[in-house]
Design a protein around this motif. Structure first.
Motif, PDB file in Angstrom:
ATOM      1  N   PRO A  30      34.633  41.783  40.752  1.00  0.00           N
ATOM      2  CA  PRO A  30      34.653  41.576  39.301  1.00  0.00           C
ATOM      3  C   PRO A  30      34.068  40.218  38.920  1.00  0.00           C
ATOM      4  O   PRO A  30      33.999  39.296  39.749  1.00  0.00           O
ATOM      5  CB  PRO A  30      36.134  41.656  38.952  1.00  0.00           C
ATOM      6  CG  PRO A  30      36.840  41.305  40.206  1.00  0.00           C
ATOM      7  CD  PRO A  30      35.965  41.742  41.340  1.00  0.00           C
ATOM      8  N   GLU A  31      33.671  40.113  37.670  1.00  0.00           N
ATOM      9  CA  GLU A  31      33.180  38.836  37.157  1.00  0.00           C
ATOM     10  C   GLU A  31      34.316  37.829  37.136  1.00  0.00           C
ATOM     11  O   GLU A  31      35.485  38.185  37.017  1.00  0.00           O
ATOM     12  CB  GLU A  31      32.645  39.003  35.734  1.00  0.00           C
ATOM     13  CG  GLU A  31      31.336  39.713  35.659  1.00  0.00           C
ATOM     14  CD  GLU A  31      30.730  39.668  34.270  1.00  0.00           C
ATOM     15  OE1 GLU A  31      31.258  38.957  33.394  1.00  0.00           O
ATOM     16  OE2 GLU A  31      29.720  40.341  34.066  1.00  0.00           O
ATOM     17  N   SER A  32      33.952  36.573  37.209  1.00  0.00           N
ATOM     18  CA  SER A  32      34.971  35.533  37.128  1.00  0.00           C
ATOM     19  C   SER A  32      35.541  35.497  35.715  1.00  0.00           C
ATOM     20  O   SER A  32      34.910  35.975  34.757  1.00  0.00           O
ATOM     21  CB  SER A  32      34.374  34.169  37.474  1.00  0.00           C
ATOM     22  OG  SER A  32      33.376  33.816  36.536  1.00  0.00           O
ATOM     23  N   LYS A  35      33.361  34.174  32.856  1.00  0.00           N
ATOM     24  CA  LYS A  35      32.239  34.970  32.381  1.00  0.00           C
ATOM     25  C   LYS A  35      32.672  36.236  31.657  1.00  0.00           C
ATOM     26  O   LYS A  35      31.887  36.837  30.943  1.00  0.00           O
ATOM     27  CB  LYS A  35      31.347  35.372  33.559  1.00  0.00           C
ATOM     28  CG  LYS A  35      30.565  34.238  34.151  1.00  0.00           C
ATOM     29  CD  LYS A  35      29.634  34.756  35.219  1.00  0.00           C
ATOM     30  CE  LYS A  35      28.781  33.650  35.801  1.00  0.00           C
ATOM     31  NZ  LYS A  35      27.873  34.154  36.824  1.00  0.00           N
ATOM     32  N   LYS A  36      33.918  36.636  31.848  1.00  0.00           N
ATOM     33  CA  LYS A  36      34.380  37.890  31.273  1.00  0.00           C
ATOM     34  C   LYS A  36      34.475  37.793  29.756  1.00  0.00           C
ATOM     35  O   LYS A  36      34.991  36.844  29.209  1.00  0.00           O
ATOM     36  CB  LYS A  36      35.744  38.254  31.851  1.00  0.00           C
ATOM     37  CG  LYS A  36      36.167  39.644  31.501  1.00  0.00           C
ATOM     38  CD  LYS A  36      37.373  40.071  32.280  1.00  0.00           C
ATOM     39  CE  LYS A  36      37.705  41.500  31.919  1.00  0.00           C
ATOM     40  NZ  LYS A  36      38.746  42.033  32.756  1.00  0.00           N
ATOM     41  N   LYS A  42      30.697  42.448  23.690  1.00  0.00           N
ATOM     42  CA  LYS A  42      29.392  42.872  24.176  1.00  0.00           C
ATOM     43  C   LYS A  42      28.755  43.907  23.246  1.00  0.00           C
ATOM     44  O   LYS A  42      27.576  43.834  22.938  1.00  0.00           O
ATOM     45  CB  LYS A  42      29.530  43.436  25.588  1.00  0.00           C
ATOM     46  CG  LYS A  42      28.228  43.746  26.263  1.00  0.00           C
ATOM     47  CD  LYS A  42      28.451  44.167  27.697  1.00  0.00           C
ATOM     48  CE  LYS A  42      27.151  44.440  28.399  1.00  0.00           C
ATOM     49  NZ  LYS A  42      27.346  44.828  29.786  1.00  0.00           N
TER      50      LYS A  42
END
Length: 86
Positions: A30-32, A35-36, A42
């Motif tokens: 998963p993204e850190s 960054k989420k 989005k």
């Protein structure tokens, strides 16, 4: 999400360590947390609902009834009340 070969990404030492735990399997990383993105950021839906709810509140302050707002925005009267009083 696209798949990439770990040989192309990780240094040899790190890849060897990862292979101790999982070899030949697909692994999702998963993204850190930094960054989420939050829900709706989005796609833009978060902004859409913020603006719509602000319109509902403004029109109610200008005198529109809950029933009128429900018809205009295609929402239930309960949904309008939640928006107004939350």
């Amino acid at each position: 999400m696209k798949y990439r070969n770990a040989n192309d990404i990780f240094p040899d030492e790190l890849l060897a360590e990862i292979q101790k735990y999982s070899s030949g399997e697909l692994i999702y990383i998963p993204e850190s947390a930094e960054k989420k993105k939050a829900w709706g950021e989005k796609s833009g839906s978060r902004d859409f609902y913020i603006k719509r709810n602000a319109q509902i509140r403004q029109q109610h302050n200008e005198g529109k009834t809950i029933a009128e707002l429900a018809d205009e925005f295609a929402l239930s009267t309960d949904s309008i009340r939640r928006i107004l009083y939350s």
